[in-house]
Design an enzyme around this catalytic site. Structure first.
Site, PDB file in Angstrom:
ATOM      1  N   ARG A   1      -8.191  -2.207  -1.472  1.00 53.00           N
ATOM      2  CA  ARG A   1      -7.654  -3.421  -0.870  1.00 53.00           C
ATOM      3  C   ARG A   1      -6.131  -3.323  -0.943  1.00 53.00           C
ATOM      4  O   ARG A   1      -5.585  -2.569  -1.748  1.00 53.00           O
ATOM      5  CB  ARG A   1      -8.103  -4.689  -1.639  1.00 53.00           C
ATOM      6  CG  ARG A   1      -9.580  -4.894  -1.780  1.00 53.00           C
ATOM      7  CD  ARG A   1     -10.327  -4.954  -0.468  1.00 53.00           C
ATOM      8  NE  ARG A   1      -9.882  -5.932   0.508  1.00 53.00           N
ATOM      9  CZ  ARG A   1     -10.572  -7.017   0.867  1.00 53.00           C
ATOM     10  NH1 ARG A   1     -11.749  -7.268   0.311  1.00 53.00           N
ATOM     11  NH2 ARG A   1     -10.130  -7.842   1.804  1.00 53.00           N
TER      12      ARG A   1
ATOM     13  N   LYS B   1     -15.907  -2.193   1.297  1.00 58.91           N
ATOM     14  CA  LYS B   1     -15.089  -2.745   0.212  1.00 58.91           C
ATOM     15  C   LYS B   1     -16.066  -3.508  -0.666  1.00 58.91           C
ATOM     16  O   LYS B   1     -16.553  -4.568  -0.254  1.00 58.91           O
ATOM     17  CB  LYS B   1     -14.036  -3.701   0.782  1.00 58.91           C
ATOM     18  CG  LYS B   1     -12.948  -3.004   1.613  1.00 58.91           C
ATOM     19  CD  LYS B   1     -12.079  -4.026   2.333  1.00 58.91           C
ATOM     20  CE  LYS B   1     -10.866  -3.385   2.981  1.00 58.91           C
ATOM     21  NZ  LYS B   1     -10.182  -4.295   3.934  1.00 58.91           N
TER      22      LYS B   1
ATOM     23  N   GLU C   1       0.819  -1.215   0.000  1.00 61.65           N
ATOM     24  CA  GLU C   1       0.000   0.000   0.000  1.00 61.65           C
ATOM     25  C   GLU C   1       0.854   1.267   0.000  1.00 61.65           C
ATOM     26  O   GLU C   1       0.342   2.363   0.207  1.00 61.65           O
ATOM     27  CB  GLU C   1      -0.933   0.005   1.211  1.00 61.65           C
ATOM     28  CG  GLU C   1      -1.959  -1.113   1.173  1.00 61.65           C
ATOM     29  CD  GLU C   1      -2.964  -1.047   2.306  1.00 61.65           C
ATOM     30  OE1 GLU C   1      -2.878  -0.127   3.144  1.00 61.65           O
ATOM     31  OE2 GLU C   1      -3.831  -1.931   2.355  1.00 61.65           O
TER      32      GLU C   1
HETATM   33  P1  PGA Z   1      -6.748  -6.250   2.914  1.00 64.28           P
HETATM   34  O1  PGA Z   1      -6.501  -5.338   4.182  1.00 64.28           O
HETATM   35  O2  PGA Z   1      -7.086  -5.419   1.746  1.00 64.28           O
HETATM   36  O3  PGA Z   1      -5.428  -6.930   2.822  1.00 64.28           O
HETATM   37  O4  PGA Z   1      -7.854  -7.177   3.308  1.00 64.28           O
HETATM   38  C1  PGA Z   1      -6.716  -4.016   4.252  1.00 64.28           C
HETATM   39  C2  PGA Z   1      -7.439  -3.747   5.525  1.00 64.28           C
HETATM   40  O5  PGA Z   1      -7.462  -4.614   6.430  1.00 64.28           O
HETATM   41  O6  PGA Z   1      -8.040  -2.692   5.643  1.00 64.28           O
HETATM   42 ZN    ZN Z   2      -8.865  -3.368   7.762  1.00 59.43          ZN
END
Ligand code: PGA
Ligand code: ZN
Length: 416
Positions: A361, A332, A200
């Site tokens: 994500r 999400k 990220e």
């Molecule tokens: P993930 O994590 O996209 O790897 O599920 C991001 C989060 O937990 O916010």
């Molecule tokens: Zn999270």
């Protein structure tokens, strides 16, 4: 102008981790939409299945054999009808047959194709003239937990939230400065710091949980003073990844401690008070609604957000609402599959005073749709990193939307 669907074209592309993902084009008589799907690493157990058995290849086959023939001839303007058709084709509760990411890519590409058929952007087509509110960017600056390896913090994300900014551009500028300042502070703290970053774009450093709090706190204060507005911060504990079901304890490897739910509650409350945290996500493992309820009751001026807790699922949210567990929810879309499913959850959350946080994500592409969705659905916060291509794609799209809206644009009202 016509939004009648003529064809769907699907292909395999790659996300920022180099993992395969699906991209879908929806072609209408006078419009076009294209969307690709992201992928999480610290998954919630209640998320839909991303792909059918056979992975992306099988998903592509499902588009050609099952989805394209059914959708051809339908009107893309009617998003609910398109999304219901995807559910009907799949026939399972969690998109096991066609894949949740397949549904996601079709659903989002369809929304764009409909908007484009009318010469509009998605946020205008979905949100109308009332969609003029920009979200605050919540950006990951220091990585830990499952998103990293080695001697990093156990807490997954240390997140900047420049809550005093008056425009999106100001807020994005603040986050970029905070991220840079943290890089400098990490170098000072550890001469061996190599400048590594996670998926990220957040720094990956050999520091403990509390070191990271000191560093982000200092960076936010300094940048806040320089820009003359408040720059708050928070965390995503991603506590399900720390939870040991057998011992019923949270394992903090970095601090060498194991604590139970009650101790975790006290630990989080102390952190909120000491560092004036404005945001805490997934503070407990995903089935412990009761502890969320306690934390929501006992904390002040802090968003208590559920990600793995709710997985954008309306039934799980309803359970949380009944208990008063959390006051904020991560959205999400690919946790639940389609835009219509996500919208149902968003509307329910907003009706009950939950702050909705549109989110990327950790595995993501340069797809920018969630930026448009955050404005369309009036989400006061977007969680989408600070730097790295897939994150910047969304940040820059919001800069464009703000520019496009001109003096009609305003920042969301953050209830912190
Ligand atoms: P993930 O994590 O996209 O790897 O599920 C991001 C989060 O937990 O916010
Ligand atoms: Zn999270």
């Amino acid at each position: 102008m016509s939004s009648i669907i003529e064809d769907l074209i699907a292909r395999k592309i790659f996300n920022n981790r180099g993992d395969e993902t699906i991209e879908v084009d929806v072609i209408t008589t006078s419009g076009f939409g294209r969307a690709s799907a992201p992928a999480g690493k610290s998954l919630g157990k209640a998320e839909v299945a991303y792909y059918p058995q056979g992975g992306v290849d099988q998903a592509l086959k499902a588009i050609d054999d099952l989805i394209a023939p059914e959708l051809a001839g339908l009107n893309a303007d009617f998003q609910e009808e398109i999304d219901n058709t995807l559910h009907e084709i799949d026939g399972t509760k969690n998109f096991k047959v066609i894949g949740g990411n397949t549904a996601f890519a079709v659903s989002l590409a369809n929304a764009e194709a409909a908007a484009n058929s009318h010469g509009l952007l998605i946020f205008q087509f979905i949100g109308g003239n009332a969609a003029n509110t920009l979200p605050f960017p919540l950006g990951n600056t220091i990585s830990g937990g499952q998103h990293t390896r080695g001697k990093t913090p156990d807490i997954q994300e240390y997140l900047a939230l420049p809550n005093g900014a008056e425009t999106f551009l100001e807020a994005a500028t603040a986050n970029a400065k905070i991220h840079k300042r943290i890089g400098e502070l990490l170098k000072k703290k550890d001469k061996l710091f190599s400048g590594g970053k996670g998926s990220e774009g957040a720094w990956v450093a050999n520091i403990g949980n509390l070191d990271a709090f000191e560093i982000i706190s200092k960076a936010c204060e300094e940048v806040g003073n320089e820009l003359d507005f408040e720059c708050g911060f928070g965390i995503d504990v991603a506590a399900s990844s720390l939870w040991n079901e057998k011992e019923k304890k949270y394992f903090y490897q970095r601090d060498g401690k194991k604590i139970d739910a009650g101790e975790q509650l006290d630990f989080i409350l102390d952190l909120i008070e000491k560092y004036h945290l404005v945001y805490v996500e997934d503070a407990f493992e995903e089935e412990d609604f009761e502890s969320y309820k306690e934390l929501t009751k006992k904390s002040k001026n802090c968003l208590i957000c559920g990600d793995d807790l709710f997985t954008t699922n309306n039934e799980r949210l309803n359970y949380g609402i009944k208990l008063n567990a959390a006051n904020s929810i991560i959205i999400k879309v690919n946790q639940i599959g389609t835009l219509t499913d996500a919208l149902e959850t968003i509307e329910n959350a907003q009706k009950h005073g939950y702050t909705t946080v549109m989110s990327h994500r950790s595995g993501d592409t340069c797809d920018w749709h969630i930026a448009q969705l955050a404005v369309a659905f009036k989400c006061p916060i977007i969680k989408t990193g600070v730097v790295e291509g897939a994150r910047i794609a969304k940040i820059n799209e919001l800069v464009r939307i703000e520019h496009f809206l001109g003096n009609r644009a305003k920042m969301a009202d953050l209830k912190i």
